[in-house]
Write a protein that holds these residues in place. Structure first.
Motif, mmCIF file in Angstrom:
data_model
loop_
_atom_site.group_PDB
_atom_site.id
_atom_site.type_symbol
_atom_site.label_atom_id
_atom_site.label_comp_id
_atom_site.label_asym_id
_atom_site.label_seq_id
_atom_site.Cartn_x
_atom_site.Cartn_y
_atom_site.Cartn_z
ATOM 1 N N ASN A 144 -86.927 14.301 37.267
ATOM 2 C CA ASN A 144 -87.962 14.984 38.041
ATOM 3 C C ASN A 144 -88.714 15.991 37.178
ATOM 4 O OD1 ASN A 144 -89.384 15.872 40.423
ATOM 5 N ND2 ASN A 144 -88.048 17.663 40.422
ATOM 6 N N PHE A 145 -87.994 16.694 36.305
ATOM 7 C CA PHE A 145 -88.637 17.645 35.391
ATOM 8 C C PHE A 145 -89.592 16.932 34.442
ATOM 9 C CE2 PHE A 145 -88.453 19.219 31.012
ATOM 10 C CZ PHE A 145 -89.086 20.434 31.158
ATOM 11 N N LEU A 146 -89.152 15.823 33.859
ATOM 12 C CA LEU A 146 -90.009 15.083 32.935
ATOM 13 C C LEU A 146 -91.249 14.553 33.648
ATOM 14 C CD1 LEU A 146 -87.381 13.109 30.822
ATOM 15 C CD2 LEU A 146 -88.775 15.038 30.096
ATOM 16 N N TYR A 206 -93.784 17.474 33.860
ATOM 17 C CA TYR A 206 -94.352 18.025 32.633
ATOM 18 C C TYR A 206 -94.722 16.962 31.603
ATOM 19 C CZ TYR A 206 -92.785 22.609 34.262
ATOM 20 O OH TYR A 206 -92.606 23.758 34.984
ATOM 21 N N ILE A 207 -94.702 15.701 31.997
ATOM 22 C CA ILE A 207 -94.949 14.648 31.021
ATOM 23 C C ILE A 207 -96.359 14.727 30.454
ATOM 24 C CG2 ILE A 207 -95.692 12.989 32.763
ATOM 25 C CD1 ILE A 207 -93.576 12.238 29.626
ATOM 26 N N ASP A 208 -97.334 15.140 31.268
ATOM 27 C CA ASP A 208 -98.719 15.205 30.804
ATOM 28 C C ASP A 208 -98.912 16.264 29.722
ATOM 29 O OD1 ASP A 208 -99.384 13.217 32.553
ATOM 30 O OD2 ASP A 208 -100.062 14.577 34.138
ATOM 31 N N GLU A 247 -84.736 20.624 22.535
ATOM 32 C CA GLU A 247 -84.628 22.054 22.810
ATOM 33 C C GLU A 247 -85.221 22.396 24.174
ATOM 34 O OE1 GLU A 247 -86.348 26.285 20.987
ATOM 35 O OE2 GLU A 247 -86.691 24.386 19.938
ATOM 36 N N LEU A 248 -86.381 21.844 24.463
ATOM 37 C CA LEU A 248 -87.024 22.106 25.746
ATOM 38 C C LEU A 248 -86.189 21.556 26.900
ATOM 39 C CD1 LEU A 248 -89.636 23.266 27.036
ATOM 40 C CD2 LEU A 248 -90.566 20.953 26.942
ATOM 41 N N ASP A 297 -96.184 27.714 23.857
ATOM 42 C CA ASP A 297 -96.531 27.280 22.493
ATOM 43 C C ASP A 297 -97.016 25.835 22.488
ATOM 44 O OD1 ASP A 297 -95.739 29.773 21.690
ATOM 45 O OD2 ASP A 297 -93.730 29.144 21.071
ATOM 46 N N ILE A 298 -96.393 24.994 23.311
ATOM 47 C CA ILE A 298 -96.831 23.592 23.375
ATOM 48 C C ILE A 298 -98.230 23.489 23.976
ATOM 49 C CG2 ILE A 298 -96.351 21.375 24.499
ATOM 50 C CD1 ILE A 298 -93.392 21.955 24.197
#
Length: 498
Positions: free
Chosen positions: A30-32, A35-37, A51-52, A135-136
């Motif tokens: 669900n997290f991926l 934030y996949i975009d 790390e993320l 940062d990303i």
């Protein structure tokens, strides 16, 4: 007794660990998805992705632990009941509380450990997570050329390619507009055409390496502020040309994580308490600065009339607001207009002062609600883990079904109810509709009686979820209903015959 307790612990710890990783995997998916975009297309290293994900996993532990505890408890007790091991223990004189006593101790230790996780690990992980995501987001997209379209991801450069070989990366029909000359768009502009070439980013991501073959470039040199009158055009042909152009934004640069330390999600319970005390003082101070002077000094002041200038025909000392309104029609138009203008100016000034201070008060109040919610969240998690266990263990003993079928269905049902209640209470607490203690503990208040009721039913071997038990009860009710109707019909028939 110790042997039985070891058997129960062994039966519980395995499903607990398994279900915890399954739940965490589902939550990570669900997290991926969310934030996949923001992660795709930026050339992130595998180490940064791992790390993320580790920071995100630490943040998801408070949500995964209660569900894993519930599912593991239902599976364990369901397996024991399905294999008649639970019946054998009860036949030996052991009650349900005695059977699950070692599990209560283990879950209690897990609950205590979850407090330190949510109090120490989660705030640190959140701080790192927000820093890494920021940062990303600052990074630019990697070089992605599409046939026939311009790529404008680099400042003052526009690159168009006719076709890119997907295997070798060779570019055909390359067109480059370079506006990096001094003076911005009024400086030198270079247009380059080439039959083929390669364009890539250097390994250290500091330079754009351009290698072109069989082309020509046109440089239009302009004089700043005189572009309309003076310009020269230079033409240059080449068979091979290589250039290194300095770039920025393609390399991930680490920022200071302390800039995210002022968020409620990045504080432990001691820091939250200090922030709550500070915000309460700010709210009270802002309220006193805005409302009290406005009410006492402007609206309901005894000398309200004295702050305005009146014509000589009126004496403000002897007038009240009602008397003033009655006296206005006696004045001429100019005098009435002057008094109304002064009143409007006073109202606008009061509104400006109130709006400025009210904005600060609302911000402080919103932050106060958020910090209170996080403070109670850290204490409600350990309690919710224990409540879910006390729901799952009796349920498993009642349904006597192991595996992943029925336990998953029941667990998801209870967790959805818990999640909806928690989200609703948290939303009301953050808006200030409810106190934080009510909003964050609402789910625990509702589920605790259910846990007590299920434990009571399981201890007394109730057939709460036994279909045969409900069929038997239905048959008894049906027989009583038929008997009552028969008696009623017999009495009516007897009365009619008489």
């Amino acid at each position: 007794m110790k042997t039985i307790h070891k058997l129960i612990l062994k039966s519980y710890l395995g499903p607990m660990i398994l279900t915890f990783f399954i739940v965490m995997f589902v939550l990570m998916m669900n997290f991926l998805w969310r934030y996949i975009d923001e992660l795709v297309g930026k050339g992130l290293d595998a180490g940064i992705i791992i790390e993320l994900l580790s920071y995100a996993m630490a943040n998801l532990i408070p949500m995964g632990l209660p569900l894993a505890t519930l599912l593991a408890a239902i599976m364990t007790m369901g397996n024991l009941g399905e294999n008649y091991e639970l019946l054998a223990m009860k036949s030996a004189g052991m009650s349900l509380p005695q059977i699950i006593k070692p599990l209560i101790i283990v879950v209690g230790l897990i609950s205590i450990g979850s407090f330190f996780i949510v109090n120490d690990l989660v705030p640190a992980a959140n701080k790192k997570f927000y820093q890494t995501m920021a940062d990303i987001r600052q990074m630019k997209q990697t070089l992605e050329f599409k046939d026939g379209l311009f790529f404008n991801g680099i400042d003052d450069l526009s690159i168009r390619v006719g076709h890119q070989d997907p295997e070798t990366g060779l570019l055909n029909e390359v067109l480059i507009y370079d506006n990096r000359g001094e003076g911005g768009n009024l400086g030198n502009m270079t247009t380059t055409l080439a039959d083929s070439g390669y364009i890539r980013i250097s390994d250290d991501k500091r330079f754009l390496v351009i290698t072109l073959y069989n082309g020509e470039s046109y440089e239009q040199a302009r004089t700043p502020n005189q572009w309309y009158s003076q310009s020269t055009l230079k033409r240059n042909k080449f068979k091979a040309q290589k250039a290194y152009i300095p770039i920025s934004g393609f390399k991930m640069e680490r920022s200071d994580e302390n800039q995210f330390g002022n968020m409620s999600q990045t504080r432990n319970i001691a820091e939250l308490q200090d922030e709550i005390d500070t915000l309460e003082l700010q709210v009270n101070s802002a309220t006193n600065r805005s409302y009290d002077p406005l009410l006492k000094g402007r609206i309901f002041a005894k000398d309200t009339l004295a702050i305005m200038e009146y014509p000589d025909t009126l004496t403000p000392r002897n007038l009240r607001p009602v008397d003033l309104l009655d006296s206005l029609p006696l004045l001429d138009i100019r005098q009435q207009e002057r008094i109304w203008s002064q009143a409007a100016i006073q109202a606008r000034n009061s509104r400006s002062v109130l709006t400025f201070d009210e904005t600060q008060a609302k911000w402080a109040l919103s932050e106060l609600y958020r910090n209170k919610v996080e403070w109670h969240r850290k204490l409600s998690l350990p309690v919710s883990i224990m409540i879910f266990f006390l729901i799952g263990a009796p349920l498993g003993a009642i349904i006597r079904k192991g595996g992943l079928g029925m336990p998953i269905v029941i667990s998801i049902g209870f967790f959805v109810i818990y999640y909806i209640i928690s989200i609703s209470g948290e939303k009301m607490a953050k808006e200030g509709t409810w106190e934080a203690v009510y909003g964050m503990w609402l789910s625990s208040f509702i589920l605790t009686p259910i846990a007590v009721y299920l434990t009571y039913k399981a201890t007394n071997d109730s057939g709460l979820l036994d279909v045969d038990w409900y069929i038997g009860k239905f048959k008894k009710i049906k027989e009583k209903t038929i008997s009552l109707f028969s008696r009623f019909a017999y009495k009516n028939k007897k009365r009619d015959n008489s």
